[in-house]
Design an enzyme around this catalytic site. Structure first.
Site, PDB file in Angstrom:
ATOM      1  N   HIS A 109     -67.946   1.673 -22.424  1.00 24.36           N
ATOM      2  CA  HIS A 109     -67.385   1.454 -21.086  1.00 24.36           C
ATOM      3  C   HIS A 109     -67.488   2.729 -20.222  1.00 24.36           C
ATOM      4  CE1 HIS A 109     -66.072  -2.192 -23.053  1.00 24.36           C
ATOM      5  NE2 HIS A 109     -65.570  -1.435 -24.003  1.00 24.36           N
ATOM      6  N   GLU A 146     -59.491   2.543 -22.663  1.00 25.14           N
ATOM      7  CA  GLU A 146     -60.502   2.632 -23.722  1.00 25.14           C
ATOM      8  C   GLU A 146     -61.604   3.604 -23.316  1.00 25.14           C
ATOM      9  OE1 GLU A 146     -62.397  -1.074 -24.601  1.00 25.14           O
ATOM     10  OE2 GLU A 146     -63.737  -0.186 -26.111  1.00 25.14           O
ATOM     11  N   HIS A 201     -65.710   2.563 -29.630  1.00 24.44           N
ATOM     12  CA  HIS A 201     -64.849   1.666 -28.867  1.00 24.44           C
ATOM     13  C   HIS A 201     -63.437   1.677 -29.431  1.00 24.44           C
ATOM     14  CE1 HIS A 201     -67.909  -0.662 -26.516  1.00 24.44           C
ATOM     15  NE2 HIS A 201     -68.702  -0.106 -27.421  1.00 24.44           N
ATOM     16  N   GLU A 282     -64.924   0.069 -33.785  1.00 24.14           N
ATOM     17  CA  GLU A 282     -63.683  -0.216 -33.055  1.00 24.14           C
ATOM     18  C   GLU A 282     -62.615   0.600 -33.782  1.00 24.14           C
ATOM     19  OE1 GLU A 282     -63.377  -1.925 -30.377  1.00 24.14           O
ATOM     20  OE2 GLU A 282     -65.040  -3.353 -30.276  1.00 24.14           O
TER      21      GLU A 282
HETATM   22 ZN    ZN Z   1     -65.068  -1.706 -25.997  1.00 28.80          ZN
END
Ligand code: ZN
Length: 321
Positions: A109, A146, A201, A282
């Site tokens: 992102h 994030e 992430h 993640e």
């Molecule tokens: Zn993400």
């Protein structure tokens, strides 16, 4: 990632990979090279990582245009270059166990995506589907994004890897108006001829679930996507990262997705379009209170970065085969 707005919002469970080799026989091999390097380097323990913040301001990073003689990649002509910036230039690799190796770190992102809905909602070809260019990502319930998390962890990991001699390329360094799009994130790794790539992430799952997981590329041969050559090496990288991350950070495997901390996906453009070994991690569920407490702690982020750097080092220095 974010379950509602992220690249993963499409059918995320369609290609569930059942890993039955819980002990991962490859791990000893994965770590053999790294341990050899450890011996040479004086036995530095990843668990004893320096927890001091090590993020470097963007201004300290040379622009891509400042090193025309280097192997700095530029965005693929076929990729989405709408934001107009080149990927962050890698620092030249130096001496160390990763000398001559190129690593791409992909901070998931972009903090500015939220201000560019039209651009990031544009559909891009990921081989077996069309997906949003990029997404806003998730955040903790207290508003820690994030995008801020991923960039900080990547900065910390970059420093460790550069100290080991690697050339480190970032897909973005807070230096773009938005994005890059998921296809360009893959293209940057391909153009760099990276030896390995990791996309970082934090997840946006329901508050009641927690833990981390590593996402591996499924075999996808559709349209412009062909992951045939990267499935096996990416799995080796991913298993090494799974084991190292758990051991270094203490974060448990996700209790809501994947199996033993691993999930295999065919719907992520960043994996589908990669020609170099690549995985996503993640690092935790930012919506869960316990995970959020850790992910907002700079000391924990340093451990996360240490784990990512150590896993890449282990993978890249493991004996061939
Ligand atoms: Zn993400």
């Amino acid at each position: 990632m974010n379950g509602t707005t992220d690249e993963r919002s499409a059918p995320r469970r369609s290609t569930r990979f059942r890993l039955t080799v819980l002990g991962c026989t490859a791990v000893p091999l994965c770590f053999a090279g790294w341990l050899s390097w450890q011996a040479l380097a004086g036995g530095h323990s990843p668990a004893a990582a320096d927890a001091s913040p090590s993020a470097r301001p963007s201004s300290a990073v040379p622009s891509a245009g400042a090193s025309p003689g280097s192997a700095a990649p530029t965005a693929s002509p076929g990729a989405s270059a709408g934001a107009g910036a080149s990927p962050s230039a890698p620092a030249s690799g130096g001496a160390g166990p990763l000398s001559g190796r190129t690593v791409v770190l992909d901070p998931g992102h972009n903090p500015e995506n939220v201000n560019h809905p039209t651009e990031i909602n544009r559909q891009v070809d990921v081989g077996n589907a069309h997906k949003e260019c990029d997404t806003t990502g998730t955040e903790t319930n207290d508003g820690y994004s994030e995008a801020a998390f991923t960039l900080d962890v990547v900065h910390r990991a970059r420093e460790i890897l550069q100290d080991r001699g690697a050339k480190v390329v970032l897909t973005q360094d807070g230096d773009r108006a938005y994005g890059p799009c998921v296809d360009e994130r893959a293209a940057i790794g391909n153009a760099a001829h990276a030896d390995a790539a990791v996309s970082v992430h934090g997840d946006g799952a329901p508050t009641s679930v927690s833990g981390f997981h590593v996402i591996l590329p499924a075999k996808v041969t559709a349209g412009i996507a062909d992951t045939s050559a990267i499935v096996d090496p990416s799995r080796r990288l991913g298993v090494t990262l799974r084991d190292t991350f758990k051991a270094t950070t203490g974060e448990p495997y996700a209790d809501y997705i994947g199996e033993q901390g691993l999930d295999t996906r065919s719907d992520l453009g960043g994996l589908n379009l990669s020609k170099v070994p690549k995985v996503f991690i993640e690092c935790g569920n930012m919506r869960n209170a316990g995970d959020a407490q850790r992910m907002t702690d700079p000391k924990w982020r340093q451990l996360a970065a240490q784990a990512i750097a150590d896993a890449l080092t282990g993978y890249l220095t493991a004996p061939a085969g």
